[in-house]
Design a protein around this motif. Structure first.
Motif, PDB file in Angstrom:
ATOM      1  N   UNK A 109       0.815  -1.214   0.000  1.00 16.23           N
ATOM      2  CA  UNK A 109       0.000   0.000   0.000  1.00 16.23           C
ATOM      3  C   UNK A 109       0.852   1.269   0.000  1.00 16.23           C
ATOM      4  N   UNK A 110       1.850   1.333   0.869  1.00 15.00           N
ATOM      5  CA  UNK A 110       2.614   2.565   1.021  1.00 15.00           C
ATOM      6  C   UNK A 110       3.357   2.924  -0.259  1.00 15.00           C
ATOM      7  N   UNK A 111       4.000   1.959  -0.889  1.00 15.55           N
ATOM      8  CA  UNK A 111       4.737   2.231  -2.129  1.00 15.55           C
ATOM      9  C   UNK A 111       3.793   2.643  -3.247  1.00 15.55           C
ATOM     10  N   UNK A 112       2.629   2.017  -3.308  1.00 17.69           N
ATOM     11  CA  UNK A 112       1.647   2.336  -4.347  1.00 17.69           C
ATOM     12  C   UNK A 112       1.161   3.772  -4.200  1.00 17.69           C
ATOM     13  N   UNK A 113       0.853   4.153  -2.965  1.00 18.15           N
ATOM     14  CA  UNK A 113       0.336   5.504  -2.724  1.00 18.15           C
ATOM     15  C   UNK A 113       1.415   6.551  -2.940  1.00 18.15           C
ATOM     16  N   UNK A 114       2.632   6.289  -2.479  1.00 13.33           N
ATOM     17  CA  UNK A 114       3.707   7.272  -2.616  1.00 13.33           C
ATOM     18  C   UNK A 114       3.914   7.695  -4.071  1.00 13.33           C
ATOM     19  N   UNK A 115       3.835   6.732  -4.970  1.00 16.78           N
ATOM     20  CA  UNK A 115       4.087   7.021  -6.382  1.00 16.78           C
ATOM     21  C   UNK A 115       2.853   7.553  -7.114  1.00 16.78           C
ATOM     22  N   UNK A 116       1.714   7.622  -6.421  1.00 14.96           N
ATOM     23  CA  UNK A 116       0.454   7.992  -7.069  1.00 14.96           C
ATOM     24  C   UNK A 116       0.419   9.474  -7.431  1.00 14.96           C
ATOM     25  N   UNK A 117       0.120   9.810  -8.687  1.00 16.41           N
ATOM     26  CA  UNK A 117      -0.103  11.227  -9.028  1.00 16.41           C
ATOM     27  C   UNK A 117      -1.302  11.761  -8.264  1.00 16.41           C
ATOM     28  N   UNK A 118      -1.217  12.987  -7.812  1.00 18.10           N
ATOM     29  CA  UNK A 118      -2.295  13.563  -7.004  1.00 18.10           C
ATOM     30  C   UNK A 118      -3.608  13.642  -7.777  1.00 18.10           C
ATOM     31  N   UNK A 119      -3.539  13.768  -9.099  1.00 15.91           N
ATOM     32  CA  UNK A 119      -4.762  13.855  -9.901  1.00 15.91           C
ATOM     33  C   UNK A 119      -5.580  12.572  -9.859  1.00 15.91           C
ATOM     34  N   UNK A 120      -4.977  11.478  -9.404  1.00 10.41           N
ATOM     35  CA  UNK A 120      -5.712  10.216  -9.311  1.00 10.41           C
ATOM     36  C   UNK A 120      -6.532  10.106  -8.032  1.00 10.41           C
ATOM     37  N   UNK A 121      -6.269  10.950  -7.059  1.00 10.47           N
ATOM     38  CA  UNK A 121      -7.033  10.893  -5.815  1.00 10.47           C
ATOM     39  C   UNK A 121      -8.466  11.336  -6.096  1.00 10.47           C
ATOM     40  N   UNK A 122      -9.455  10.501  -5.781  1.00 12.81           N
ATOM     41  CA  UNK A 122     -10.848  10.893  -6.012  1.00 12.81           C
ATOM     42  C   UNK A 122     -11.178  12.209  -5.315  1.00 12.81           C
ATOM     43  N   UNK A 123     -11.776  13.129  -6.062  1.00 13.13           N
ATOM     44  CA  UNK A 123     -12.137  14.426  -5.507  1.00 13.13           C
ATOM     45  C   UNK A 123     -11.148  15.526  -5.835  1.00 13.13           C
ATOM     46  N   UNK A 124      -9.957  15.160  -6.279  1.00 18.03           N
ATOM     47  CA  UNK A 124      -8.951  16.149  -6.670  1.00 18.03           C
ATOM     48  C   UNK A 124      -9.151  16.459  -8.149  1.00 18.03           C
ATOM     49  N   UNK A 125      -9.800  17.584  -8.438  1.00 10.67           N
ATOM     50  CA  UNK A 125     -10.098  17.963  -9.810  1.00 10.67           C
ATOM     51  C   UNK A 125      -8.992  18.788 -10.441  1.00 10.67           C
ATOM     52  N   UNK A 126      -9.265  19.269 -11.652  1.00 10.52           N
ATOM     53  CA  UNK A 126      -8.250  19.983 -12.419  1.00 10.52           C
ATOM     54  C   UNK A 126      -7.773  21.252 -11.720  1.00 10.52           C
ATOM     55  N   UNK A 127      -8.716  21.996 -11.126  1.00  8.42           N
ATOM     56  CA  UNK A 127      -8.333  23.250 -10.464  1.00  8.42           C
ATOM     57  C   UNK A 127      -7.407  22.974  -9.287  1.00  8.42           C
ATOM     58  N   UNK A 128      -7.757  21.955  -8.489  1.00  6.69           N
ATOM     59  CA  UNK A 128      -6.907  21.611  -7.338  1.00  6.69           C
ATOM     60  C   UNK A 128      -5.555  21.100  -7.801  1.00  6.69           C
ATOM     61  N   UNK A 129      -5.537  20.314  -8.871  1.00  6.39           N
ATOM     62  CA  UNK A 129      -4.269  19.815  -9.419  1.00  6.39           C
ATOM     63  C   UNK A 129      -3.372  20.982  -9.827  1.00  6.39           C
ATOM     64  N   UNK A 130      -3.955  21.999 -10.450  1.00  4.35           N
ATOM     65  CA  UNK A 130      -3.175  23.175 -10.855  1.00  4.35           C
ATOM     66  C   UNK A 130      -2.610  23.914  -9.641  1.00  4.35           C
ATOM     67  N   UNK A 131      -3.445  24.090  -8.610  1.00  2.00           N
ATOM     68  CA  UNK A 131      -2.984  24.770  -7.403  1.00  2.00           C
ATOM     69  C   UNK A 131      -1.864  23.985  -6.723  1.00  2.00           C
ATOM     70  N   UNK A 132      -2.029  22.662  -6.671  1.00  3.43           N
ATOM     71  CA  UNK A 132      -0.983  21.826  -6.081  1.00  3.43           C
ATOM     72  C   UNK A 132       0.296  21.899  -6.915  1.00  3.43           C
ATOM     73  N   UNK A 133       0.129  21.912  -8.239  1.00  2.46           N
ATOM     74  CA  UNK A 133       1.286  21.982  -9.128  1.00  2.46           C
ATOM     75  C   UNK A 133       2.084  23.257  -8.950  1.00  2.46           C
ATOM     76  N   UNK A 134       1.368  24.357  -8.688  1.00  2.00           N
ATOM     77  CA  UNK A 134       2.059  25.628  -8.459  1.00  2.00           C
ATOM     78  C   UNK A 134       2.920  25.581  -7.205  1.00  2.00           C
ATOM     79  N   UNK A 135       2.598  24.670  -6.309  1.00  2.00           N
ATOM     80  CA  UNK A 135       3.397  24.494  -5.087  1.00  2.00           C
ATOM     81  C   UNK A 135       4.495  23.451  -5.276  1.00  2.00           C
ATOM     82  N   UNK A 136       4.564  22.908  -6.483  1.00  2.00           N
ATOM     83  CA  UNK A 136       5.554  21.864  -6.752  1.00  2.00           C
ATOM     84  C   UNK A 136       5.115  20.491  -6.281  1.00  2.00           C
ATOM     85  N   UNK A 137       3.810  20.333  -6.072  1.00  2.00           N
ATOM     86  CA  UNK A 137       3.277  19.064  -5.575  1.00  2.00           C
ATOM     87  C   UNK A 137       2.576  18.319  -6.711  1.00  2.00           C
TER      88      UNK A 137
END
Length: 350
Positions: A161-189
């Protein structure tokens, strides 16, 4: 399920199997794609895409009008198969559900073998394919169910579980939409590993309550139980227009028509899901989609549902048009928890 509506159509009409097809509205009536088969996806066709744009990407795309009653019937058959393995079933839609098999003794308690058996039965009894994700928590199971589509199985055991989640792109998390992905990306996340290395207080500060959700998911934490009786949080109605409209008066005219349908849906919800009791109203909202497909909405707390409340909401949303045409108008009523507000009487105020 794999491209569920399209799969049903291909099963019932084998001539459709090897050509790109999509279930959706007519392109000359501003239709939208509900789903499409995998040959169509190779051209970039996706659900929620305008039918006209889908035809530009795939000129040979065959548009099919949906048969919702047939899909509902097939969904009931699938749910009946699920019920042979557990009573803890949380439907997300006609073609997707969470199953908690923690307490079952079938197959020596192996969730993987249960998933394999369910997929086998769906294929043999219904001639449809399903993909499954098996994991210790809900959000990882959902992500895993998409990993090996179509007709696939992905198992994330507790030690993986831990290795799978660590490598997971944030956009795959249910509920994380395009706007949130962009905001996270601006933080380098960009991945869950990035979030783990970022201060939790900053995530919470920038994203509020959802910041805690992002932080938890990035650490593989999801303690939500499978809910066999999901509480409906909203009732809404919307209309995609055959042609763009360009004035607030035109939008208000569409709302007049939508309001009647909204009343009907709220009464139906009251009778079907609320034991005949009036629902608890929390918020009212207006949604607009502009000619460039950008969505906006205005939502505020209101103590009851009445037509006049939608006028200031429309004005607020329409101010963001900035000269763009309107292609979709929608109304939404947010429903409160049972004890959050007092119950309000229907019928509605004028």
């Amino acid at each position: 399920m794999d491209c569920f509506y399209a799969a049903v159509e291909m099963r019932d009409n084998p001539t459709l199997r090897n050509i790109p097809i999509a279930i959706g509205g007519s392109s000359d009536r501003r239709g939208v794609i509900a789903t499409c088969n995998y040959p169509a996806r190779k051209f970039g066709v996706r659900s929620a895409m305008a039918s006209a744009y889908a035809l530009k990407l795939c000129p040979n795309l065959k548009l099919i009008k949906g048969r919702m009653s047939v899909y509902q019937e097939e969904s009931q058959k699938i749910r009946a198969i699920f019920a042979d393995y557990t009573d803890l079933i949380e439907p997300l839609s006609l073609d997707e559900a969470y199953l908690d098999v923690t307490g079952t003794s079938l197959f020596q308690g192996s969730a993987t073998r249960i998933a394999e058996e369910i997929r086998y039965r769906i294929a043999n009894e219904l001639n449809l394919t399903a993909s499954a994700g098996v994991a210790p928590c809900k959000f990882v199971a959902k992500v895993a169910s998409d990993e090996n589509k179509p007709d696939g199985l992905c198992v994330i055991t507790p030690d993986k579980l831990d290795d799978f989640v660590k490598a997971m792109p944030l956009k795959k998390i249910p509920g994380v939409g395009e706007v949130t992905v962009q905001k996270l990306g601006h933080l380098g996340l960009h991945t869950c590993a990035d979030v783990r290395a970022y201060p939790m207080t900053e995530i919470q500060k920038r994203f509020g309550k959802f910041g805690q959700v992002i932080w938890d998911r990035a650490h593989g934490i999801d303690e939500r139980p499978v809910q066999t009786n999901r509480i409906r949080k909203s009732v809404g109605v919307e209309r995609t227009l055959s042609e763009d409209i360009h004035t607030i008066e035109d939008c208000d005219g569409v709302i007049d028509k939508l309001y009647t349908t909204l009343q009907e849906r709220l009464v139906a919800h009251q009778q079907k899901h609320n034991g005949g009791r009036p629902p608890n109203i929390r918020t009212l909202g207006v949604k607009l989609k502009f000619s460039d497909f950008q969505l906006t909405s205005a939502e505020h707390r209101y103590p009851s549902v009445h037509r006049s409340a939608f006028k200031p909401l429309l004005q607020e949303a329409y101010q963001r048009a900035n000269g763009r045409g309107i292609r979709l108008v929608g109304l939404q009523v947010g429903l409160a928890e049972k004890d959050e507000n007092k119950q309000l009487e229907l019928p509605f105020e004028a």
